[in-house]
Design a protein around this motif. Structure first.
Motif, PDB file in Angstrom:
ATOM      1  N   ALA A  64       0.852  -1.194   0.000  1.00  0.00           N
ATOM      2  CA  ALA A  64       0.000   0.000   0.000  1.00  0.00           C
ATOM      3  C   ALA A  64       0.881   1.236   0.000  1.00  0.00           C
ATOM      4  O   ALA A  64       1.987   1.228   0.562  1.00  0.00           O
ATOM      5  CB  ALA A  64      -0.906  -0.003   1.214  1.00  0.00           C
ATOM      6  N   LEU A  65       0.407   2.291  -0.628  1.00  0.00           N
ATOM      7  CA  LEU A  65       1.178   3.534  -0.658  1.00  0.00           C
ATOM      8  C   LEU A  65       1.343   4.059   0.765  1.00  0.00           C
ATOM      9  O   LEU A  65       0.389   4.042   1.558  1.00  0.00           O
ATOM     10  CB  LEU A  65       0.454   4.578  -1.513  1.00  0.00           C
ATOM     11  N   SER A  66       2.536   4.541   1.092  1.00  0.00           N
ATOM     12  CA  SER A  66       2.769   5.114   2.422  1.00  0.00           C
ATOM     13  C   SER A  66       2.266   6.559   2.452  1.00  0.00           C
ATOM     14  O   SER A  66       1.951   7.144   1.411  1.00  0.00           O
ATOM     15  CB  SER A  66       4.262   5.089   2.733  1.00  0.00           C
TER      16      SER A  66
ATOM     17  N   GLU B  52       4.545   8.691   0.403  1.00  0.00           N
ATOM     18  CA  GLU B  52       4.314   8.507  -1.037  1.00  0.00           C
ATOM     19  C   GLU B  52       3.029   9.198  -1.485  1.00  0.00           C
ATOM     20  O   GLU B  52       2.994   9.860  -2.529  1.00  0.00           O
ATOM     21  CB  GLU B  52       4.273   7.015  -1.377  1.00  0.00           C
TER      22      GLU B  52
ATOM     23  N   ARG C  79       4.033  -5.989  -5.384  1.00  0.00           N
ATOM     24  CA  ARG C  79       3.755  -4.756  -4.630  1.00  0.00           C
ATOM     25  C   ARG C  79       3.741  -3.543  -5.551  1.00  0.00           C
ATOM     26  O   ARG C  79       2.947  -2.625  -5.388  1.00  0.00           O
ATOM     27  CB  ARG C  79       4.812  -4.572  -3.541  1.00  0.00           C
TER      28      ARG C  79
ATOM     29  N   ALA D 232       0.423  -3.404  -7.258  1.00  0.00           N
ATOM     30  CA  ALA D 232      -0.630  -2.924  -6.347  1.00  0.00           C
ATOM     31  C   ALA D 232      -0.507  -1.412  -6.147  1.00  0.00           C
ATOM     32  O   ALA D 232      -1.500  -0.680  -6.213  1.00  0.00           O
ATOM     33  CB  ALA D 232      -0.542  -3.650  -5.010  1.00  0.00           C
ATOM     34  N   LYS D 233       0.714  -0.943  -5.920  1.00  0.00           N
ATOM     35  CA  LYS D 233       0.924   0.494  -5.715  1.00  0.00           C
ATOM     36  C   LYS D 233       0.606   1.293  -6.977  1.00  0.00           C
ATOM     37  O   LYS D 233       0.097   2.411  -6.917  1.00  0.00           O
ATOM     38  CB  LYS D 233       2.374   0.760  -5.281  1.00  0.00           C
TER      39      LYS D 233
ATOM     40  N   GLU E 138      -3.104   1.674  -7.166  1.00  0.00           N
ATOM     41  CA  GLU E 138      -3.572   2.623  -6.148  1.00  0.00           C
ATOM     42  C   GLU E 138      -3.234   4.057  -6.571  1.00  0.00           C
ATOM     43  O   GLU E 138      -4.078   4.952  -6.507  1.00  0.00           O
ATOM     44  CB  GLU E 138      -2.924   2.282  -4.794  1.00  0.00           C
TER      45      GLU E 138
ATOM     46  N   LYS F  49      -5.816   7.162  -7.385  1.00  0.00           N
ATOM     47  CA  LYS F  49      -5.748   8.415  -6.606  1.00  0.00           C
ATOM     48  C   LYS F  49      -5.497   9.604  -7.514  1.00  0.00           C
ATOM     49  O   LYS F  49      -6.100  10.661  -7.362  1.00  0.00           O
ATOM     50  CB  LYS F  49      -4.602   8.318  -5.577  1.00  0.00           C
TER      51      LYS F  49
END
Lengths: 96, 91, 96, 91, 96, 91
Positions: free
Chosen positions: D48-50, D53, E62, E65-66, E69, E73
């Protein structure tokens, strides 16, 4: 009036035109990629000279030869691997 | 290669080929501008090209043209050799 | 029914539409290349700020101006060199 | 510019222009995602994006929009000037 | 179900085909960008091994997935900012 | 998805999809060649690929295929999840 109709005995003229066009495009793209990559590998980016240095010219020739060789090998390998995969788990290469 | 295209069809094909060549040329030109600008222009303290930048751009264009021509020749030779080899195999 | 029919007195509507479309495409590509290159030259990649810094904004303006000037000069030079080459050995520039 | 297009033709032209604008927008969007993701995301210890980030991405989007708008204005001005100059020369 | 035909009740078949085609293109481009970017972020460029290392494989998962996301966004943010801008000074985003 | 396309239309759609897949595959292949050549070939003292370069290219192709497949699977899952979520919101 179909387009890439495989398995049909007589390609229509539209299909023949599309095939020639596609062939041209494939070759043009390969050419364009080669120019980009060999320029990057061989040409000094400071452009202190407007003429190709001897070393640069030789580098371009060899880069072109290696690019073709690599292109061919990669194409052969991909074909083999894809066949092996299809014979194996029925998977494919690319976007699923 | 054109086995039985009518006149209208072969005109259509010519038109498409010409369209592709225009596109190709635009690509080559665009890449040349990108490459030479990226390599030669780095000073943004003024809004006009400096003498040094102009010189660099001009040499870059020359060298890029020679590069393009040389690689075009090599490409033609290598492509002809590859095509010949493939036709050999197909028999 | 021809397409880019040079030397013909009356362009058809299809040709006029194609010409406008092509013009739009050329301009859009130039714009897109300029944005890419000037972002690379002027914008700080850490993105610690969401606003353009004064220095970045000025850099973008100058980069745009220089890009147009370079574009024009390169275009002129290419035309001259190509003409010189054609007058000379009948060669051309590009893919052979 | 459209010297004598029929209504159907000018509708066709509008449709093509709209299609191009959609394409242009998709390009701009794609480049923005590429650029911001490349600049902001570098930690692959989680999926998941921090927070860091996310903040970086959000600032990158803002800055990219301002950049796009500013360069769009400059491009418009410079293009108009260049067009005017070329029309001058042609007379 | 209509595509670019705003305010019209019945999309033609050509429009439906164009819509599906466009959807495919959007997805394919996103896929292609993801592959390029995640390969760059995760894969060791020396290619001393032909197999994906465990760390590389996890990194790819990962990264994918990022990427989704971030894509979502950024898309949401762009929509909001554009609406805010249009409500404000009537400006827009993109090429002017 | 095809709500009321005639047979001819759905054949046309299939043809376009197939055309796109061919294009996609050519892109993937081109990027693979670019990436592997850039990473593996750096010695221009001869015009034939060296053993080291050949080995590197071969491993690069293998790894790129696995990467492509793995990312393809992830992309499919993530895209399905996103589509489901969007349809949820639309109700």
């Amino acid at each position: 009036m179909s387009f890439l109709g495989f398995g049909r005995p007589q390609p229509t003229s539209a299909e023949k035109i599309a095939a020639v066009e596609n062939e041209l495009k494939v070759v043009a793209e390969m050419h364009s990629r080669m120019v980009k990559i060999c320029t990057l590998k061989c040409i000094d980016k400071t452009y202190r000279e407007g003429e190709l240095a001897k070393g640069e010219a030789v580098c371009l020739d060899r880069c072109a030869a290696k690019f073709f060789e690599a292109h061919q090998k990669i194409s052969d390998q991909l074909q083999k691997e894809t066949q092996a995969q299809q014979a194996g788990r029925g998977g494919g290469f690319g976007m699923q | 290669m054109d086995g039985g295209l009518t006149q209208a069809e072969s005109r259509e094909l010519d038109a498409r080929i010409q369209k592709r060549q225009v596109k190709e040329f635009m690509n080559v030109f665009g890449n040349l501008v990108d490459n030479c600008f990226t390599s030669c222009v780095d000073d943004f303290t003024s809004k006009a090209l400096s003498g040094r930048e102009n010189g660099c751009l001009s040499r870059c264009v020359l060298k890029s043209m020679t590069t393009q021509t040389r690689l075009g020749e090599r490409f033609g030779e290598l492509n002809a050799a590859m095509t010949a080899e493939m036709q050999q195999k197909m028999r």
